[in-house]
Design an enzyme around this catalytic site. Structure first.
Site, PDB file in Angstrom:
ATOM      1  N   LYS A  17      92.830  97.537 -44.251  1.00 25.65           N
ATOM      2  CA  LYS A  17      94.143  97.439 -44.910  1.00 25.65           C
ATOM      3  C   LYS A  17      94.467  98.713 -45.681  1.00 25.65           C
ATOM      4  O   LYS A  17      95.574  99.252 -45.579  1.00 25.65           O
ATOM      5  CB  LYS A  17      94.181  96.231 -45.873  1.00 25.65           C
ATOM      6  CG  LYS A  17      93.937  94.892 -45.250  1.00 25.65           C
ATOM      7  CD  LYS A  17      94.081  93.767 -46.266  1.00 25.65           C
ATOM      8  CE  LYS A  17      93.158  93.878 -47.449  1.00 25.65           C
ATOM      9  NZ  LYS A  17      91.722  93.795 -47.093  1.00 25.65           N
ATOM     10  N   ARG A  92      96.394  86.823 -52.602  1.00 26.43           N
ATOM     11  CA  ARG A  92      95.189  86.300 -51.955  1.00 26.43           C
ATOM     12  C   ARG A  92      95.181  84.779 -51.900  1.00 26.43           C
ATOM     13  O   ARG A  92      94.353  84.196 -51.194  1.00 26.43           O
ATOM     14  CB  ARG A  92      93.934  86.777 -52.707  1.00 26.43           C
ATOM     15  CG  ARG A  92      93.673  88.266 -52.604  1.00 26.43           C
ATOM     16  CD  ARG A  92      92.344  88.637 -53.238  1.00 26.43           C
ATOM     17  NE  ARG A  92      92.019  90.042 -53.068  1.00 26.43           N
ATOM     18  CZ  ARG A  92      92.342  90.991 -53.922  1.00 26.43           C
ATOM     19  NH1 ARG A  92      93.003  90.681 -55.016  1.00 26.43           N
ATOM     20  NH2 ARG A  92      92.008  92.244 -53.704  1.00 26.43           N
ATOM     21  N   ARG A 131      77.476 101.441 -43.049  1.00 27.01           N
ATOM     22  CA  ARG A 131      78.018 102.469 -43.935  1.00 27.01           C
ATOM     23  C   ARG A 131      76.946 102.970 -44.902  1.00 27.01           C
ATOM     24  O   ARG A 131      76.168 102.192 -45.442  1.00 27.01           O
ATOM     25  CB  ARG A 131      79.216 101.896 -44.710  1.00 27.01           C
ATOM     26  CG  ARG A 131      79.979 102.914 -45.530  1.00 27.01           C
ATOM     27  CD  ARG A 131      81.371 102.425 -45.874  1.00 27.01           C
ATOM     28  NE  ARG A 131      81.404 101.113 -46.503  1.00 27.01           N
ATOM     29  CZ  ARG A 131      82.528 100.432 -46.742  1.00 27.01           C
ATOM     30  NH1 ARG A 131      83.696 100.942 -46.396  1.00 27.01           N
ATOM     31  NH2 ARG A 131      82.460  99.250 -47.318  1.00 27.01           N
ATOM     32  N   ARG A 164      75.260 100.742 -50.259  1.00 30.60           N
ATOM     33  CA  ARG A 164      75.761 100.016 -51.424  1.00 30.60           C
ATOM     34  C   ARG A 164      75.466  98.525 -51.264  1.00 30.60           C
ATOM     35  O   ARG A 164      75.417  98.006 -50.155  1.00 30.60           O
ATOM     36  CB  ARG A 164      77.269 100.231 -51.576  1.00 30.60           C
ATOM     37  CG  ARG A 164      77.640 101.674 -51.834  1.00 30.60           C
ATOM     38  CD  ARG A 164      79.117 101.861 -52.127  1.00 30.60           C
ATOM     39  NE  ARG A 164      79.983 101.338 -51.074  1.00 30.60           N
ATOM     40  CZ  ARG A 164      81.244 101.717 -50.907  1.00 30.60           C
ATOM     41  NH1 ARG A 164      81.784 102.607 -51.719  1.00 30.60           N
ATOM     42  NH2 ARG A 164      81.965 101.212 -49.937  1.00 30.60           N
ATOM     43  N   ARG A 175      81.355  87.489 -48.741  1.00 27.37           N
ATOM     44  CA  ARG A 175      82.739  87.900 -49.025  1.00 27.37           C
ATOM     45  C   ARG A 175      83.680  87.416 -47.934  1.00 27.37           C
ATOM     46  O   ARG A 175      84.799  86.990 -48.209  1.00 27.37           O
ATOM     47  CB  ARG A 175      82.810  89.425 -49.160  1.00 27.37           C
ATOM     48  CG  ARG A 175      82.095  89.966 -50.376  1.00 27.37           C
ATOM     49  CD  ARG A 175      81.973  91.468 -50.342  1.00 27.37           C
ATOM     50  NE  ARG A 175      83.259  92.132 -50.550  1.00 27.37           N
ATOM     51  CZ  ARG A 175      83.485  93.408 -50.269  1.00 27.37           C
ATOM     52  NH1 ARG A 175      82.524  94.155 -49.746  1.00 27.37           N
ATOM     53  NH2 ARG A 175      84.663  93.936 -50.487  1.00 27.37           N
TER      54      ARG A 175
END
Length: 222
Positions: A17, A92, A131, A164, A175
């Site tokens: 997004k 949300r 990542r 991370r 999530r």
């Protein structure tokens, strides 16, 4: 000629997004509005709403919807939103959506469109868990699409790369689950209003941008 472009982007964390909002913001010369950035700006400016938000943030609590909505109302009154805007990751929940619609009505915003970024959970987990970030300069890599020349070492400064906590598989799945639970009713809410479009937010960035541009032309042209 394209009329005022008012877009709401919804989608799970890591669905792209922010990337697409940034590209389209430059292409159409309209602001990208992310509530997290907006909150930090208000706090840094020391505004009344910023001070209210800071009190919650300092306690590690979520800032109440009404404070965020009021900040958003102030932001949408600024001159740079005259020709349109992109809301990145807000609302949300259905409750936030209803409050936002009330503010839109008060501001005379009668036409906007919602784009859902759809991604496959397994693909998202694979991409985000690959990542890595440089502990020294912050450069971001991806073991699948942008790996460092030397494993575990930053190409730019030689710093060590790390993963991370937000990018660990268990966290990503948690999530994604929370997003689906909270946002599924929101998707249905906008779908029933006839203002929701879904795009497949996987693959090359320029193809996804092209898909969004086609949507913009269809909805806002004329």
């Amino acid at each position: 000629m394209v009329s005022k472009i008012r877009l709401l982007f919804v989608g799970p964390p890591g669905s792209g997004k922010g990337t697409q909002a940034s590209i389209l913001s430059k292409n159409y010369n309209i602001p990208q509005i992310a509530t997290g950035d907006m909150l930090r700006e208000e706090v840094n400016k020391g505004t009344e709403l910023g001070s209210q938000a800071k009190a919650y943030m300092d306690r590690g609590e979520l800032v109440p919807d009404q404070i965020v909505i009021n900040m958003l109302e102030n932001r949408l009154k600024q001159q740079d939103t005259k020709e349109g805007f992109i809301l990145d990751g807000f609302p949300r929940t259905v409750g936030q959506a209803k409050s936002l619609s009330d503010k839109f009505e008060a501001l005379g915003i009668d036409k906007f469109s919602v784009i859902e970024f759809k991604v496959d959970e397994e693909n998202l987990v694979k991409r985000l868990s690959s990542r890595r970030v440089c502990s020294n300069c912050g450069e971001i890599y991806n073991l699948l699409t942008k790996p460092p020349v030397q494993p575990g070492i930053c190409d730019k400064c030689g710093g060590k790369l790390y993963q991370r906590n937000d990018d660990k598989e268990s966290t990503i799945r948690d999530r994604f689950k929370v997003y689906n639970e909270k946002t599924a009713p929101l998707i249905d809410y906008y779908k029933n209003k006839g203002i929701l479009s879904s795009i497949k937010a996987e693959g090359k960035i320029d193809i996804i941008t092209s898909d969004i541009n086609m949507h913009i032309n269809k909805v806002f042209n004329g």
